[in-house]
Design a protein around this motif. Structure first.
Motif, PDB file in Angstrom:
ATOM      1  N   ILE A 108       0.857  -1.186   0.000  1.00  0.00           N
ATOM      2  CA  ILE A 108       0.000   0.000   0.000  1.00  0.00           C
ATOM      3  C   ILE A 108       0.890   1.232   0.000  1.00  0.00           C
ATOM      4  O   ILE A 108       1.801   1.361   0.817  1.00  0.00           O
ATOM      5  CB  ILE A 108      -0.938   0.013   1.229  1.00  0.00           C
ATOM      6  CG1 ILE A 108      -1.787  -1.258   1.268  1.00  0.00           C
ATOM      7  CG2 ILE A 108      -1.789   1.274   1.241  1.00  0.00           C
ATOM      8  CD1 ILE A 108      -2.689  -1.457   0.073  1.00  0.00           C
ATOM      9  N   ASN A 109       0.614   2.131  -0.927  1.00  0.00           N
ATOM     10  CA  ASN A 109       1.366   3.371  -1.064  1.00  0.00           C
ATOM     11  C   ASN A 109       0.395   4.524  -0.859  1.00  0.00           C
ATOM     12  O   ASN A 109      -0.442   4.792  -1.701  1.00  0.00           O
ATOM     13  CB  ASN A 109       2.020   3.435  -2.447  1.00  0.00           C
ATOM     14  CG  ASN A 109       2.966   4.603  -2.581  1.00  0.00           C
ATOM     15  OD1 ASN A 109       3.312   5.259  -1.597  1.00  0.00           O
ATOM     16  ND2 ASN A 109       3.393   4.869  -3.801  1.00  0.00           N
ATOM     17  N   ILE A 110       0.509   5.162   0.290  1.00  0.00           N
ATOM     18  CA  ILE A 110      -0.348   6.294   0.637  1.00  0.00           C
ATOM     19  C   ILE A 110       0.421   7.582   0.401  1.00  0.00           C
ATOM     20  O   ILE A 110       1.601   7.685   0.762  1.00  0.00           O
ATOM     21  CB  ILE A 110      -0.790   6.213   2.116  1.00  0.00           C
ATOM     22  CG1 ILE A 110      -1.609   4.949   2.353  1.00  0.00           C
ATOM     23  CG2 ILE A 110      -1.572   7.445   2.529  1.00  0.00           C
ATOM     24  CD1 ILE A 110      -2.009   4.753   3.795  1.00  0.00           C
ATOM     25  N   LYS A 111      -0.244   8.560  -0.162  1.00  0.00           N
ATOM     26  CA  LYS A 111       0.398   9.848  -0.389  1.00  0.00           C
ATOM     27  C   LYS A 111       0.846  10.413   0.961  1.00  0.00           C
ATOM     28  O   LYS A 111       0.074  10.453   1.913  1.00  0.00           O
ATOM     29  CB  LYS A 111      -0.590  10.797  -1.068  1.00  0.00           C
ATOM     30  CG  LYS A 111       0.038  12.037  -1.615  1.00  0.00           C
ATOM     31  CD  LYS A 111      -0.967  12.814  -2.441  1.00  0.00           C
ATOM     32  CE  LYS A 111      -0.300  13.974  -3.122  1.00  0.00           C
ATOM     33  NZ  LYS A 111      -1.224  14.699  -3.987  1.00  0.00           N
ATOM     34  N   TYR A 112       2.097  10.821   1.043  1.00  0.00           N
ATOM     35  CA  TYR A 112       2.715  11.381   2.252  1.00  0.00           C
ATOM     36  C   TYR A 112       2.766  10.377   3.403  1.00  0.00           C
ATOM     37  O   TYR A 112       2.802  10.758   4.570  1.00  0.00           O
ATOM     38  CB  TYR A 112       1.988  12.656   2.725  1.00  0.00           C
ATOM     39  CG  TYR A 112       1.840  13.695   1.650  1.00  0.00           C
ATOM     40  CD1 TYR A 112       2.955  14.245   1.031  1.00  0.00           C
ATOM     41  CD2 TYR A 112       0.579  14.097   1.234  1.00  0.00           C
ATOM     42  CE1 TYR A 112       2.808  15.190   0.034  1.00  0.00           C
ATOM     43  CE2 TYR A 112       0.431  15.043   0.242  1.00  0.00           C
ATOM     44  CZ  TYR A 112       1.551  15.577  -0.357  1.00  0.00           C
ATOM     45  OH  TYR A 112       1.409  16.506  -1.352  1.00  0.00           O
ATOM     46  N   GLY A 113       2.747   9.080   3.102  1.00  0.00           N
ATOM     47  CA  GLY A 113       2.817   8.072   4.160  1.00  0.00           C
ATOM     48  C   GLY A 113       3.831   6.998   3.818  1.00  0.00           C
ATOM     49  O   GLY A 113       4.354   6.928   2.701  1.00  0.00           O
ATOM     50  N   LEU A 114       4.092   6.158   4.783  1.00  0.00           N
ATOM     51  CA  LEU A 114       5.012   5.049   4.576  1.00  0.00           C
ATOM     52  C   LEU A 114       4.299   3.912   3.852  1.00  0.00           C
ATOM     53  O   LEU A 114       3.098   3.689   4.047  1.00  0.00           O
ATOM     54  CB  LEU A 114       5.536   4.545   5.923  1.00  0.00           C
ATOM     55  CG  LEU A 114       6.371   5.529   6.734  1.00  0.00           C
ATOM     56  CD1 LEU A 114       6.713   4.933   8.087  1.00  0.00           C
ATOM     57  CD2 LEU A 114       7.634   5.915   5.971  1.00  0.00           C
ATOM     58  N   LYS A 115       5.031   3.179   3.067  1.00  0.00           N
ATOM     59  CA  LYS A 115       4.488   2.000   2.399  1.00  0.00           C
ATOM     60  C   LYS A 115       4.410   0.860   3.402  1.00  0.00           C
ATOM     61  O   LYS A 115       5.227   0.765   4.318  1.00  0.00           O
ATOM     62  CB  LYS A 115       5.377   1.582   1.226  1.00  0.00           C
ATOM     63  CG  LYS A 115       5.404   2.568   0.095  1.00  0.00           C
ATOM     64  CD  LYS A 115       6.311   2.071  -1.012  1.00  0.00           C
ATOM     65  CE  LYS A 115       6.406   3.094  -2.132  1.00  0.00           C
ATOM     66  NZ  LYS A 115       7.264   2.610  -3.215  1.00  0.00           N
ATOM     67  N   TYR A 116       3.419  -0.015   3.204  1.00  0.00           N
ATOM     68  CA  TYR A 116       3.285  -1.200   4.044  1.00  0.00           C
ATOM     69  C   TYR A 116       2.573  -2.285   3.249  1.00  0.00           C
ATOM     70  O   TYR A 116       1.885  -2.008   2.268  1.00  0.00           O
ATOM     71  CB  TYR A 116       2.533  -0.884   5.355  1.00  0.00           C
ATOM     72  CG  TYR A 116       1.172  -0.264   5.158  1.00  0.00           C
ATOM     73  CD1 TYR A 116       0.022  -1.048   5.176  1.00  0.00           C
ATOM     74  CD2 TYR A 116       1.034   1.110   4.964  1.00  0.00           C
ATOM     75  CE1 TYR A 116      -1.233  -0.485   4.993  1.00  0.00           C
ATOM     76  CE2 TYR A 116      -0.210   1.682   4.788  1.00  0.00           C
ATOM     77  CZ  TYR A 116      -1.350   0.884   4.809  1.00  0.00           C
ATOM     78  OH  TYR A 116      -2.580   1.442   4.629  1.00  0.00           O
TER      79      TYR A 116
END
Length: 185
Positions: A108-116
């Protein structure tokens, strides 16, 4: 859709409700050249049943870098699906779609967040008005194309159905119908 296709689609929806942990490796593509036939209302109905576990996104997000719609979701409906006419783009999008339908995990790639990384439980439904929206042939096992030959709904009928979606008794009735439906075939 004909009765076989309609039954298949109802069972597919029932499977989401009855066995949310068990993800089928097939996705419906609802196609009609006519606008306003009620395909969007189907997605809204499932959204009313599944709540926050259903998402409706524009198909253009398929090729985007952010995919938070996959996290904690049971149904993702892609509206206005079309891969484009460029063969390279069509091949790339076809590969992305096929992988999404069968992938067990996603980063999961969230804008302005860490991938998980998460397990994927989402099913995918594609909706389009374009005849050849997705590049696949008769041998494709992951896309079940359903031609909707319905006439456009009247504006009044669409508003009436949208109002029913606000009625919890109606929504619970549809959910109960899906829960008792035989999905063994």
């Amino acid at each position: 859709p004909d009765s076989v296709e309609a039954t298949w689609l109802l069972r597919w929806f029932a499977h989401i409700v009855q066995r949310p942990w068990e993800r089928p490796d097939i996705a419906p593509l609802l196609h009609t050249p006519t606008r306003g036939t009620g395909r969007g209302l189907i997605a809204r109905m499932m959204g009313a049943i599944l709540g926050e576990y259903a998402r409706v996104v524009m198909a253009g997000e398929l090729s985007g870098q952010f995919n938070e719609y996959l996290d904690r979701t049971l149904l993702v409906t892609f509206e206005e699906t079309a891969e484009g006419s460029d063969p390279t783009t069509r091949d790339k999008m076809s590969a992305i779609i096929r992988n999404m339908i069968t992938a067990k995990e996603a980063t999961i790639n969230i804008k302005y967040g860490l991938k998980y990384v998460v397990d994927v439980f989402a099913r995918f439904m594609f909706q389009t008005n374009i005849q050849d929206a997705l590049a696949f042939d008769d041998q494709e096992r992951r896309i079940y194309a359903i031609a909707c030959t319905l006439d456009a709904m009247s504006e009044e009928a669409g508003k009436e159905f949208a109002e029913k979606l606000k009625d919890n008794t109606f929504v619970r009735g549809v959910a109960a119908y899906l829960m008792q439906m035989d999905i063994s075939e």
